[in-house]
Design a protein around this motif. Structure first.
Motif, mmCIF file in Angstrom:
data_model
loop_
_atom_site.group_PDB
_atom_site.id
_atom_site.type_symbol
_atom_site.label_atom_id
_atom_site.label_comp_id
_atom_site.label_asym_id
_atom_site.label_seq_id
_atom_site.Cartn_x
_atom_site.Cartn_y
_atom_site.Cartn_z
ATOM 1 N N ALA A 146 -13.804 3.278 -6.425
ATOM 2 C CA ALA A 146 -14.253 2.109 -7.191
ATOM 3 C C ALA A 146 -15.350 1.370 -6.432
ATOM 4 O O ALA A 146 -16.375 0.974 -7.005
ATOM 5 C CB ALA A 146 -13.071 1.185 -7.476
ATOM 6 N N ARG A 147 -15.119 1.176 -5.138
ATOM 7 C CA ARG A 147 -16.131 0.468 -4.345
ATOM 8 C C ARG A 147 -17.433 1.258 -4.284
ATOM 9 O O ARG A 147 -18.534 0.699 -4.369
ATOM 10 C CB ARG A 147 -15.605 0.209 -2.933
ATOM 11 N N ALA A 148 -17.333 2.587 -4.170
ATOM 12 C CA ALA A 148 -18.538 3.416 -4.127
ATOM 13 C C ALA A 148 -19.339 3.286 -5.421
ATOM 14 O O ALA A 148 -20.580 3.266 -5.397
ATOM 15 C CB ALA A 148 -18.161 4.876 -3.877
ATOM 16 N N LEU A 149 -18.655 3.188 -6.553
ATOM 17 C CA LEU A 149 -19.357 2.995 -7.824
ATOM 18 C C LEU A 149 -20.027 1.630 -7.866
ATOM 19 O O LEU A 149 -21.163 1.494 -8.346
ATOM 20 C CB LEU A 149 -18.380 3.138 -8.993
ATOM 21 N N ALA A 172 -18.642 13.086 -0.643
ATOM 22 C CA ALA A 172 -19.596 12.242 0.064
ATOM 23 C C ALA A 172 -19.633 10.839 -0.538
ATOM 24 O O ALA A 172 -19.760 9.849 0.185
ATOM 25 C CB ALA A 172 -20.983 12.880 0.027
ATOM 26 N N VAL A 173 -19.534 10.769 -1.860
ATOM 27 C CA VAL A 173 -19.505 9.463 -2.531
ATOM 28 C C VAL A 173 -18.283 8.677 -2.074
ATOM 29 O O VAL A 173 -18.362 7.482 -1.749
ATOM 30 C CB VAL A 173 -19.498 9.637 -4.064
ATOM 31 N N GLY A 197 -10.416 4.862 -10.453
ATOM 32 C CA GLY A 197 -11.490 4.200 -9.731
ATOM 33 C C GLY A 197 -12.463 3.505 -10.660
ATOM 34 O O GLY A 197 -12.903 2.378 -10.395
ATOM 35 N N ILE A 198 -12.828 4.161 -11.745
ATOM 36 C CA ILE A 198 -13.740 3.557 -12.728
ATOM 37 C C ILE A 198 -13.133 2.267 -13.279
ATOM 38 O O ILE A 198 -13.813 1.232 -13.394
ATOM 39 C CB ILE A 198 -14.036 4.559 -13.858
ATOM 40 N N ALA A 225 -16.763 -0.432 1.789
ATOM 41 C CA ALA A 225 -15.507 -1.124 2.110
ATOM 42 C C ALA A 225 -14.373 -0.298 1.530
ATOM 43 O O ALA A 225 -14.575 0.498 0.602
ATOM 44 C CB ALA A 225 -15.508 -2.536 1.530
ATOM 45 N N PRO A 226 -13.154 -0.436 2.053
ATOM 46 C CA PRO A 226 -12.038 0.374 1.557
ATOM 47 C C PRO A 226 -11.494 -0.053 0.204
ATOM 48 O O PRO A 226 -10.696 0.677 -0.387
ATOM 49 C CB PRO A 226 -10.969 0.191 2.647
ATOM 50 N N SER A 227 -11.922 -1.200 -0.297
ATOM 51 C CA SER A 227 -11.455 -1.653 -1.612
ATOM 52 C C SER A 227 -12.612 -2.298 -2.359
ATOM 53 O O SER A 227 -13.567 -2.793 -1.753
ATOM 54 C CB SER A 227 -10.294 -2.646 -1.460
ATOM 55 N N PRO A 228 -12.530 -2.300 -3.700
ATOM 56 C CA PRO A 228 -13.639 -2.840 -4.494
ATOM 57 C C PRO A 228 -13.587 -4.360 -4.588
ATOM 58 O O PRO A 228 -12.583 -4.996 -4.265
ATOM 59 C CB PRO A 228 -13.401 -2.206 -5.864
#
Length: 539
Positions: free
Chosen positions: A63-66, A166-167, A93-94, A173-176
């Motif tokens: 989620a954070r990566a998005l 990789a994403v 995650g979305i 951060a570990p959380s969104p």
């Protein structure tokens, strides 16, 4: 008396007539499971395992990566993947990031994929490495800016594509950041066909999806924290999404995921992981019954199987239960109802040939399709549904929404049904000409539109034909244009380039004319009811 009250008179004391839908978002189901069952297996995918704490951690990181890539609240992110841990991580995650999941069948061809991506406006897509060329070919026609590839063999290395692993590792951060989404907001766009044959996205809210798993939990007999659910039904299908994935997470169950149906793999999964529940479709159970060596010992851990997506012949139910010893519970639902509305109970009488009783908090009527008035008990009419699992509407399609959702919040299913004196519902026929082949919905109009785009086709009509394995198969009757040379092989090659495999006609007939009414309308029912012609090709 309302019809659902007939069903509720049979409920045991343990099953409530109505449910309280918690004010949760779908991702809250996963957070809850991570707190209640942190070390319990959540996902088993061949040799890989995730417990609930690991799954929750990966979903948060994704989620954070998005969000790091600019995902805004309410934006659509498309998933076009087979069953896999990456699918489940991406789905939750979305939602954690505040996005809306756009579900896409990996079998779709470029034309179909383009239509859904354009309609949904999805800016991000997750797909399998083998499908990346398909996405690349239509990318410029869509709003896609971010494409994330998934490989089961290693890292993805394609131009303008990011690798899923990789994403996940790139999250800042570990959380969104907390997304301000609410239970009434859209969670999923689940695409289904329309009266025009073009796909339309059913808007399923967080409340819709949470309600349906709470309804299933209230109606069924489950052991929380102990169930092991076989996930071979595609998660991109509303049935798999709810009855496998979301229900498993709500129950703290283990999902044993398989990316495709192979009888030997199913046997191995049931044996090795002691599967207790197997949601499937009739074609899967038919395939299992074709194994001569099948005995109850092979599937002794399974308490029950849920059959949905297509009608299940009563004779097949009896044969399956005799061979396996497992209860086979046929149910009913639609994309627009998240999907479950009716099911045969594990705790009561299972009536073969029916889809069972309404689940808690589900009202239903059987009405005259023309007048909208209720028909007498036992009389066939159109099935209407009302309940907390009924969709919000169709994405950016008010006309289709108005045709389907009528006054009072009732959803017109388009299915002809009858109800007996105990509240058991039987699906008699369909108002729509929908074909259900191997559990997949095939809309004749869409196939006809593709056929009519062939330069040598004058007329075409597409209907369903009985098939002992698929339930129904797709049959096309085609009239070539005068003085044109058109063969069945020509049509097969053309259809392969323009339709997903499950939509392609397996029976093709060439004729000089089609039956028509006095005003020139093609008589679809005549074609449907006549025997399959001799001038045909099956594949």
């Amino acid at each position: 008396m309302p019809l659902e009250e007939l069903a509720r008179r049979l409920y045991p004391p343990s099953v409530p007539h109505t449910i309280e839908v918690p004010d949760w978002r779908v991702q809250d189901l996963l957070q809850r499971a991570s707190q209640l069952y942190p070390d319990h297996d959540a996902l088993i995918f061949y040799q890989a395992r995730w417990n609930y704490q690991q799954l929750w951690s990966d979903a948060q990181r994704f989620a954070r990566a998005l969000q790091d890539r600019g995902l805004a609240v309410g934006e659509r992110v498309a998933i076009m993947l087979p069953n896999s841990p990456q699918y489940v991580i991406a789905y939750f995650g979305i939602l954690l990031a505040g996005g809306i999941v756009t579900q896409i069948n990996p079998l779709l061809v470029e034309r179909e994929l383009r239509e859904i991506l354009q309609d949904s406006g999805s800016r991000m897509l997750l797909t399998l490495d083998a499908l990346l060329p398909r996405a690349a070919n239509i990318r410029s026609d869509t709003a896609l800016q971010v494409v994330i590839g998934v490989s089961f063999q290693g890292k993805v290395a394609h131009d303008n594509v990011e690798d899923f692993g990789a994403v996940l590792a790139s999250a800042l951060a570990p959380s969104p950041q907390e997304a301000p989404t609410k239970a009434g907001d859209a969670a999923v766009l689940q695409y289904t066909g329309g009266t025009t044959g073009r796909s339309k996205g059913a808007i399923l809210t967080h409340r819709n999806l949470v309600a349906n798993v709470v309804q299933l939990r209230a109606f069924g007999e489950y052991h929380e924290g102990e169930e092991r659910i076989l996930g071979v039904i595609p998660l991109f299908h509303v049935y798999g999404m709810t009855v496998v994935m979301n229900l498993a997470v709500y129950l703290g169950a283990s999902m044993i995921l398989l990316p495709r149906f192979e009888v030997t793999e199913v046997f191995a999964a049931i044996r090795d992981h002691q599967v207790t529940m197997w949601p499937g479709v009739p074609t899967m159970y038919v395939a299992l019954l074709q194994v001569p060596s099948l005995t109850q010992k092979d599937v002794q851990s399974i308490r029950f199987c849920n059959s949905g997506s297509a009608p299940m012949p009563a004779s097949l139910i009896r044969q399956f239960e005799e061979r396996t010893g497992a209860a086979l519970l046929e149910g009913y639902g639609l994309t627009e109802t998240s999907p479950v509305t009716h099911a045969n109970p594990s705790w009561g009488v299972r009536k073969a040939g029916t889809v069972g009783l309404s689940v808690p908090s589900t009202e239903f009527r059987i009405v005259d399709a023309a007048s909208g008035q209720d028909v007498p008990l036992g009389t066939a009419g159109e099935l209407w549904i009302r309940g907390p699992q009924v969709m919000q509407g169709y994405w950016q399609n008010p006309d289709e929404t108005a045709k389907t959702l009528v006054d009072g919040g009732w959803l017109r299913t388009g299915d002809i049904a009858s109800c007996d004196e105990e509240g058991y519902v039987s699906i008699v026929d369909r108002l729509k000409d929908l074909i259900i082949a191997s559990g997949y919905n095939v809309y004749p109009r869409e196939v006809e539109d593709v056929l009519y785009n062939h330069p040598d086709v004058l007329e075409a009509v597409v209907v369903g034909a009985p098939d002992p394995y698929r339930g129904e198969t797709v049959r096309a009757v085609v009239v070539p244009k005068p003085n044109r040379t058109l063969t069945q092989e020509d049509l097969k090659e053309y259809l392969a380039a323009n339709l997903a495999a499950y939509k392609r006609p397996t029976i093709i007939e060439l004729r000089s004319e089609l039956p028509k009414s006095a005003v020139g309308k093609i008589l679809r029912r005549v074609i449907r009811d006549e025997p399959v012609g001799k001038d045909q090709q099956s594949s």
